[in-house]
Design an enzyme around this catalytic site. Structure first.
Site, PDB file in Angstrom:
ATOM      1  N   LYS A   1      61.380   6.248  85.418  1.00 37.83           N
ATOM      2  CA  LYS A   1      59.937   6.464  85.567  1.00 37.83           C
ATOM      3  C   LYS A   1      59.292   5.241  86.223  1.00 37.83           C
ATOM      4  CE  LYS A   1      55.611   6.935  83.059  1.00 37.83           C
ATOM      5  NZ  LYS A   1      54.869   7.679  82.066  1.00 37.83           N
TER       6      LYS A   1
ATOM      7  N   HIS B   1      85.973  39.835 105.206  1.00 36.45           N
ATOM      8  CA  HIS B   1      84.619  40.198 104.772  1.00 36.45           C
ATOM      9  C   HIS B   1      84.592  40.646 103.311  1.00 36.45           C
ATOM     10  CE1 HIS B   1      83.094  39.604 108.771  1.00 36.45           C
ATOM     11  NE2 HIS B   1      84.138  40.272 109.219  1.00 36.45           N
TER      12      HIS B   1
END
Ligand code: FAI
Length: 517
Positions: free
Chosen positions: A140, A279
């Site tokens: 922070k 595919h």
């Protein structure tokens, strides 16, 4: 840009002590005062590094078996003071608190403790409280403090020592990494706690926390205008996402999708098996007495479509199989290993991507993203009720002989790797014709029969779901299919049974469906 903050005072509290002594010496050599907790301080002192015990800063002993060490205002005010503010600096002066410029912490190994099968109490004890508190505080306050959360970041820290500190943007990057670290840690803790507290029998959690870390960026996504990357699960599970590539161009997005489908198909079989995917659908899948035979049979299913395919084997690739594969243009081959010489044979082909990945362990719960959410379901296990041929119900014709039953069992396993509506024709434990992804079952039957050509006659067929009408099954019967396995359960089952019985063909009902979308 002169936003570099010199490093004068560091708080060091690490569980993983690797590289600590060397780092401590470097910090000391750079003139940094080190404040440290229990065994971290001891390790540093033993290495001849001067260290201030944290108790000297807090004026309070570490207590409760280490549950409280650094949780003290004299530590946290030192980390959290925003030194851009006169008010914060003057408050520190008044309180006699010295600020920290650097926090080096790594956390208790909670996930590893859970994975080791430790008792609940032992796991709870490994939930780090003071560590994340320091890390979050430092992150922070990255305007004033740099935070390091892993020994892997020590080289970056050394570079900063050499140039006299971290810049603002470097501190911000370290802070982002630190929040990722604590967020991932909390996901592990929260997931474990949820599982512990779940009511008896609850499989699907009320909350899903998962984190993924980027493995690499891909050239593009499904199409060249889509940017893409591959991420690995942070929970330590391995799979195709972290396979090792031994040869070839970088994997593409579609390569990953197909390699995943190929592994799913091949690993449904206990015996040596190979799946060739295009595919996301198999254009050939077979089992054999060895992996080379399985590949030969899988390839023979549809040699035209196997061109440019993605191959998965559930056994190490032999030199014999490698030679067969090298004859066909193949995009990817993935296997749990390669016999000596097999990679050399394959690598003679410049473009093939050769991957080694741990044995696939599909199972558990699977997630699928939809707009605004995800769907979660149990992985479709092939060992569901109804998958064992001894439980199948004979719906038409004579009971199958052992060889036919083995082919039906093969087809039933193989068909669930085919996108619905799926029809798979098989002979001698190899697909000979696959009808996939059609919007009605008749078309899938026609496709499978067309692909099989003359091999349809005498083959066996599996259907991933019931035949709603007799029209689809009639296509198979007309092509000379000699046995069929399907779930059954249609309101028109009797029409389907009549058609099959009239053709003198054997048909089994499994009672289980294997849609795959
Ligand atoms: N409780 C605390 O005040 C506290 N402060 C730091 N720790 C952790 O203690 C470990 C280091 O302890 P030691 O130096 O005794 O090996 C680090 O993993 C750090 O994250 C703490 N332990 C756990 O919560």
């Amino acid at each position: 840009m002169n936003d570099l903050i010199p490093l004068r005072r560091a708080l060091v509290s690490v569980y993983d002590k690797s590289g600590l002594a060397e780092l401590g010496r470097d910090l000391h050599a750079a003139g940094i005062e080190i404040v440290s907790t229990g065994s971290t301080a001891a390790t540093l002192s033993d290495a001849g590094v001067p260290v201030t015990p944290v108790e000297q800063v807090t004026g309070f002993p570490e207590c409760l078996d280490g549950r409280v060490k650094t949780l003290h205002p004299h530590v946290h005010a030192g980390i959290l003071a925003d030194r851009r503010l006169d008010s914060h600096r003057s408050q520190l002066d008044v309180m006699g608190i010295e600020p920290f410029d650097l926090v080096i912490t790594n956390l208790y190994p909670f996930a590893a403790t859970v994975a080791s099968g430790a008792s609940d109490d032992e796991c709870v004890e490994q939930i780090d409280i003071g560590g994340p508190t320091m890390v979050r505080a430092a992150a922070k306050n990255h305007a004033s403090v740099a935070v390091v959360t892993s020994a892997e970041q020590y080289p970056v820290l050394r570079e900063a020592l050499a140039k006299g500190g971290f810049t603002q943007s470097e501190r911000a990057e370290l802070a982002a990494a630190a929040f990722v670290h604590t967020a991932s840690y909390d996901v592990a803790v929260a997931s474990w706690m949820l599982e512990k507290t779940a009511p008896e029998g609850r499989l699907l959690p009320e909350w899903i926390g998962a984190t993924w870390r980027k493995v690499s960026e891909l050239r593009y996504g499904e199409n060249s205008h889509q940017r893409a990357a591959v991420y690995r699960n942070s929970d330590g599970t391995s799979g195709i996402a972290d396979a090792t590539q031994l040869h070839g161009k970088a994997m593409s997005y579609n390569n990953y999708v197909d390699a995943d489908a190929a592994r799913r198909a091949a690993y449904d079989f206990a015996e040596p098996a190979v799946a060739i995917i295009k595919h996301a659908n198999p254009c050939g899948i077979a089992s054999g007495s060895d992996i080379a035979e399985a590949h030969r049979k899988a390839h023979e299913c549809d040699p035209v479509s196997a061109f440019g395919g993605v191959i998965a084997a559930n056994r190490p690739v032999s030199v014999e199989m490698a030679r067969q594969v090298a004859e066909v243009f193949t995009e990817v081959i993935v296997a749990p290993g390669y016999d000596e010489g097999a990679v050399d044979v394959l690598a003679a082909k410049k473009n093939i991507r050769i991957l080694v990945a741990d044995d696939a362990a599909f199972g558990g719960l699977s997630l699928r993203e939809i707009d605004g959410g995800v769907l979660m379901q149990e992985f479709d296990s092939i060992d569901a009720d109804g998958d064992d041929p001894s439980t199948w119900q004979l719906a038409a014709g004579e009971p199958a002989d052992a060889a036919t039953l083995a082919d039906l069992a093969f087809a039933w396993r193989a068909v669930r790797s085919v996108k619905s509506n799926a029809i798979l024709l098989a002979a001698d434990r190899a697909s000979v014709g696959v009808g996939m992804g059609q919007v009605n079952r008749v078309d899938s039957c026609q496709l499978a029969v067309a692909r099989a050509g003359q091999r349809a006659a005498g083959s066996v067929a599996a259907s991933d779901a019931f035949f709603p009408f007799a029209d689809g099954v009639q296509v198979l019967l007309d092509a000379g299919v000699r046995a069929i396995v399907q779930p059954g359960g249609s309101v028109r089952d009797s029409e389907v049974i009549d058609a099959v019985a009239a053709a003198g063909v054997t048909m089994y009902f499994t009672g289980t469906r294997h849609f795959f979308h």
